[in-house]
Design a protein around this motif. Sequence first.
Motif, PDB file in Angstrom:
ATOM      1  N   ALA B 267      35.218  57.531  47.634  1.00  0.00           N
ATOM      2  CA  ALA B 267      34.752  56.298  48.252  1.00  0.00           C
ATOM      3  C   ALA B 267      34.624  55.153  47.244  1.00  0.00           C
ATOM      4  CB  ALA B 267      33.417  56.538  48.944  1.00  0.00           C
ATOM      5  N   GLU B 268      34.080  55.459  46.040  1.00  0.00           N
ATOM      6  CA  GLU B 268      33.890  54.393  45.041  1.00  0.00           C
ATOM      7  C   GLU B 268      35.236  53.898  44.533  1.00  0.00           C
ATOM      8  OE1 GLU B 268      30.652  57.152  45.264  1.00  0.00           O
ATOM      9  OE2 GLU B 268      32.586  57.509  44.317  1.00  0.00           O
ATOM     10  N   GLN B 269      36.169  54.845  44.354  1.00  0.00           N
ATOM     11  CA  GLN B 269      37.504  54.459  43.884  1.00  0.00           C
ATOM     12  C   GLN B 269      38.174  53.549  44.908  1.00  0.00           C
ATOM     13  OE1 GLN B 269      39.064  58.406  43.433  1.00  0.00           O
ATOM     14  NE2 GLN B 269      38.806  58.371  41.199  1.00  0.00           N
ATOM     15  N   LEU B 270      38.015  53.908  46.178  1.00  0.00           N
ATOM     16  CA  LEU B 270      38.592  53.103  47.257  1.00  0.00           C
ATOM     17  C   LEU B 270      38.031  51.691  47.238  1.00  0.00           C
ATOM     18  CD1 LEU B 270      38.744  55.271  50.477  1.00  0.00           C
ATOM     19  CD2 LEU B 270      40.601  54.045  49.375  1.00  0.00           C
ATOM     20  N   ARG B 271      36.673  51.623  47.087  1.00  0.00           N
ATOM     21  CA  ARG B 271      36.034  50.315  47.135  1.00  0.00           C
ATOM     22  C   ARG B 271      36.450  49.446  45.965  1.00  0.00           C
ATOM     23  NH1 ARG B 271      31.268  52.812  48.987  1.00  0.00           N
ATOM     24  NH2 ARG B 271      30.098  52.364  47.098  1.00  0.00           N
ATOM     25  N   ILE B 272      36.603  50.074  44.788  1.00  0.00           N
ATOM     26  CA  ILE B 272      36.972  49.276  43.618  1.00  0.00           C
ATOM     27  C   ILE B 272      38.424  48.794  43.748  1.00  0.00           C
ATOM     28  CG2 ILE B 272      37.905  50.892  41.873  1.00  0.00           C
ATOM     29  CD1 ILE B 272      35.615  49.675  40.048  1.00  0.00           C
ATOM     30  N   LEU B 273      39.283  49.622  44.329  1.00  0.00           N
ATOM     31  CA  LEU B 273      40.670  49.197  44.565  1.00  0.00           C
ATOM     32  C   LEU B 273      40.728  48.037  45.552  1.00  0.00           C
ATOM     33  CD1 LEU B 273      42.705  52.535  44.770  1.00  0.00           C
ATOM     34  CD2 LEU B 273      42.823  50.765  43.013  1.00  0.00           C
ATOM     35  N   LEU B 274      39.927  48.164  46.625  1.00  0.00           N
ATOM     36  CA  LEU B 274      39.887  47.090  47.619  1.00  0.00           C
ATOM     37  C   LEU B 274      39.364  45.802  46.991  1.00  0.00           C
ATOM     38  CD1 LEU B 274      40.154  46.058  50.513  1.00  0.00           C
ATOM     39  CD2 LEU B 274      37.892  46.947  51.002  1.00  0.00           C
ATOM     40  N   ALA B 275      38.326  45.948  46.137  1.00  0.00           N
ATOM     41  CA  ALA B 275      37.761  44.783  45.455  1.00  0.00           C
ATOM     42  C   ALA B 275      38.836  44.090  44.613  1.00  0.00           C
ATOM     43  CB  ALA B 275      36.582  45.201  44.586  1.00  0.00           C
ATOM     44  N   LEU B 276      39.634  44.882  43.890  1.00  0.00           N
ATOM     45  CA  LEU B 276      40.683  44.307  43.050  1.00  0.00           C
ATOM     46  C   LEU B 276      41.736  43.596  43.902  1.00  0.00           C
ATOM     47  CD1 LEU B 276      41.157  47.103  40.365  1.00  0.00           C
ATOM     48  CD2 LEU B 276      40.170  44.819  40.043  1.00  0.00           C
ATOM     49  N   LEU B 277      42.055  44.201  45.040  1.00  0.00           N
ATOM     50  CA  LEU B 277      43.031  43.612  45.955  1.00  0.00           C
ATOM     51  C   LEU B 277      42.544  42.261  46.479  1.00  0.00           C
ATOM     52  CD1 LEU B 277      45.660  44.708  47.327  1.00  0.00           C
ATOM     53  CD2 LEU B 277      44.233  45.223  49.291  1.00  0.00           C
ATOM     54  N   VAL B 278      41.270  42.260  46.892  1.00  0.00           N
ATOM     55  CA  VAL B 278      40.669  41.031  47.417  1.00  0.00           C
ATOM     56  C   VAL B 278      40.649  39.955  46.332  1.00  0.00           C
ATOM     57  CG1 VAL B 278      38.485  40.049  48.219  1.00  0.00           C
ATOM     58  CG2 VAL B 278      39.308  42.183  49.183  1.00  0.00           C
ATOM     59  N   LEU B 279      40.248  40.343  45.119  1.00  0.00           N
ATOM     60  CA  LEU B 279      40.189  39.377  44.017  1.00  0.00           C
ATOM     61  C   LEU B 279      41.585  38.875  43.643  1.00  0.00           C
ATOM     62  CD1 LEU B 279      37.410  40.897  41.729  1.00  0.00           C
ATOM     63  CD2 LEU B 279      37.294  38.801  43.083  1.00  0.00           C
ATOM     64  N   GLY B 280      42.575  39.762  43.722  1.00  0.00           N
ATOM     65  CA  GLY B 280      43.949  39.370  43.405  1.00  0.00           C
ATOM     66  C   GLY B 280      44.444  38.295  44.365  1.00  0.00           C
ATOM     67  N   MET B 281      44.188  38.502  45.656  1.00  0.00           N
ATOM     68  CA  MET B 281      44.602  37.534  46.674  1.00  0.00           C
ATOM     69  C   MET B 281      43.879  36.210  46.460  1.00  0.00           C
ATOM     70  SD  MET B 281      46.803  37.622  48.858  1.00  0.00           S
ATOM     71  CE  MET B 281      47.494  37.016  50.322  1.00  0.00           C
ATOM     72  N   CYS B 282      42.588  36.321  46.157  1.00  0.00           N
ATOM     73  CA  CYS B 282      41.765  35.136  45.897  1.00  0.00           C
ATOM     74  C   CYS B 282      42.343  34.341  44.723  1.00  0.00           C
ATOM     75  CB  CYS B 282      40.336  35.591  45.611  1.00  0.00           C
ATOM     76  SG  CYS B 282      39.281  34.313  44.955  1.00  0.00           S
ATOM     77  N   GLY B 283      42.703  35.057  43.641  1.00  0.00           N
ATOM     78  CA  GLY B 283      43.259  34.403  42.456  1.00  0.00           C
ATOM     79  C   GLY B 283      44.563  33.694  42.773  1.00  0.00           C
ATOM     80  N   LYS B 284      45.410  34.354  43.540  1.00  0.00           N
ATOM     81  CA  LYS B 284      46.709  33.766  43.889  1.00  0.00           C
ATOM     82  C   LYS B 284      46.525  32.458  44.672  1.00  0.00           C
ATOM     83  CE  LYS B 284      50.924  33.300  45.776  1.00  0.00           C
ATOM     84  NZ  LYS B 284      50.730  31.880  46.012  1.00  0.00           N
ATOM     85  N   LEU B 285      45.589  32.484  45.648  1.00  0.00           N
ATOM     86  CA  LEU B 285      45.373  31.290  46.471  1.00  0.00           C
ATOM     87  C   LEU B 285      44.710  30.181  45.656  1.00  0.00           C
ATOM     88  CD1 LEU B 285      44.229  33.044  49.741  1.00  0.00           C
ATOM     89  CD2 LEU B 285      46.376  31.867  49.352  1.00  0.00           C
ATOM     90  N   ALA B 286      43.819  30.562  44.734  1.00  0.00           N
ATOM     91  CA  ALA B 286      43.154  29.568  43.891  1.00  0.00           C
ATOM     92  C   ALA B 286      44.170  28.873  42.996  1.00  0.00           C
ATOM     93  CB  ALA B 286      42.063  30.228  43.060  1.00  0.00           C
TER      94      ALA B 286
END
Lengths: 253, 304
Positions: B267-286
Motif C-alpha cells: 500500500a505504501e509503495q503504491l501511494r508513493i508511486l501515485l504521489a510521484l505520478l501526480v507531482l510529475g503531471m503537476c511539474g509538466k503543467l507548471a
Amino acid sequence: MLRILALALAFMASAVSAQETVIVGLSQSNVAITANFSGSDILVFGAVKRSGELPADASPLDVVIVVEGPLQQVTVRRKEKKMGIWVNIDSVDIDAAPSFFTVATTAPLDDILPESLQREHAIGLEYAVRLPEQDLDAETETFNEAIARIRVANGLYSEREGAVNFSQETLFDTDIELPANLIEGDYTTKIFLIRDQEIVGQTSIQISVRKTGIERWIYNLAQEQALLYGLLSLLVALVAGYGASEIFRRLKG
Amino acid sequence: MQIYLPIAEVSVNIFLLLGLGGGVGILSGMFGVGGGFLMTPLLFMIGIPPAVAVATEANQIVASSFSGVLAHFRRKTVDFKMGSVLLVGGLVGAAIGVQVFKYLKSIGQVELLVTLTYVVFLGIIGSLMFVESLNAIRKSKKPGAVYKKKKHNWIHGLPFKMRFRTSNLYISVIPPLLVGLLVGILAAIMGVGGGFIMVPAMIYLLGMPTKVVVGTSLFQIIFVTAFTTLAHATQNFTVDAVLALLLLLGGVVGAQIGARIGVKLKAEQLRILLALLVLGMCGKLAMDLLIMPSELFSIGPGGH
C-alpha cells in the motif's frame, strides 16, 4: 486611308478582345466525412477556351487556383507574461477567416499579379483572412499573420507556387489535398487566368464537404436533441461499465 | 487507422485513443483513482479542443466509476448515506462549475484556469501524499512505533450532527457538504471525477475508515460526473460520444490489468508511486505556464 485605319482598329480590338474563358472540372465535387475520413485528394482540372486569335506577341498566360473553406468567426488571443506566468492578455475578433485555404499557381504570385489585385480577390495567404478596411492597423495585422502562421503549421492553409501544371497555354490541372481535420461546408474553388498583371478570366466551382452516416447522426443529435444525446452518452457509459465489470468477474470466477 | 471525431471535428488515430485509455486505465486500476487528472491534459496534448476534452472526460469517468463501484457494492463497502450527503454538495458544485467554465470559455481564460487548478491541486495532493507515504514506509521499518490516536479536532464541534453507520462516524454534515461542493466544482472545470482529492479528504478530513472510502467516493462521482456530462452536453454541446467510447473501451480493460498489478505492491509503495505520478503531471503543467510558449497566439471559436 481612313478605311484602312478603321480596319486596323477593328482588327486590334478583336485581337485584344480575343475572349479567353475557363472551363473547369473536379475529380469529385462531394466529399463525405465518414468515421474513417482521413483527408481527400481532389484533382482540379480544366482548359482555356479561346474565341478569336491571340496576337503572336501576347505574353504567356498564368493560372491561379484558390480553394477556400467556409468562413468562420474566430477569436485570436495573444499570450504575455504576467506575474511570472503566460496568460492570454488581449484578443481580436475576426469576422471571416476561412477554415481552409490553399493557393496553387503556375508562377510566383508576386511576379504575375500586383498586390492590389491579390488583395481584392483574396489571392494569397496574406489576404486569406478578410479584415474590415478601417481596422487595418499594425496591431490587427499581427493577429492576422498569426492566423495564417498557425494554420499553415496545422496544414490548413498553404501556398504552392508552381503547383499548377499548365500545358500549351490550354490545359491545366493541380491536386488539392484536403486534410483530415476538415469542417463541413462549401469549399469554393476559384480559377483565375492572368496575363500582363491583369485577371483576364475567372470562374468558380463548389466542393461540398458533408458529414455522413454515423458522423452526421451523432452531430445532429448533439446539436438538436442535446438532452437526449447527453442521456444516451450516459447510457453507453453505464452499459460499458457494467459490461466490463461482469466480463472480468466471470473471467476471475 | 484514423477516426474522425464528430464533435471535436478532428481526426485522430484510433489506436492512440485506445492506448491512452488503456494506459490511464492501468494506472487508475492500480491506484483506485478515476485517472481523469491524467487523461484530460493528455487529450489537450493530442489536439482535442479543451472544451471537448473536459466534457467528454466526464462522460468516460461515469463508465469507469460505475464499473468500479459494482465491485465495492458487492463487498458492501459503500456508505450510501455519506455518499448522498457528498452528492448534494457535489451537484451544487457541479452546477456552479459548469457556469464558471462557460463564462471563462467566453473570455478566453479557460485554459489558464484549468491549468492553474491542476497545478495547485496536483501539487498539494501530490506533496501531502508523498510525505505521508514516506513516513508510513519509515514507520513500517520500525516495528515498535505506535500510531497516533485519532485527533478530536474543530470538525467535531460543528452543528447538524448525523450518524453514518457504515463509516462508523457521528459528525456534522457541514464538512462532507463542503467537500462535495469543492469536488463538484473541480469536476466540472477540470473534467475529472475528483477521486484524487475526494479520497484524501475523506480519510484525513472526515476520518472515514479506508475500506469504505474508495467505494463511497466512486458512488458519488458517478452522479456528479453524470450531471456534469448532461450540463456540458446541453449547454456547451461539447460531449464527443465517439471519443468517450474509445477511451472507455481502453480504460475498462486497462483498469482490470492495473488492479492485478496493484495487488502485488504494498500500500505504501503504491501511494508513493501515485504521489510521484501526480507531482510529475503537476511539474509538466507548471512548466507550460512558466516557459515561454513557441507560439504566443492561439485561435479560438469566435462569437460571444
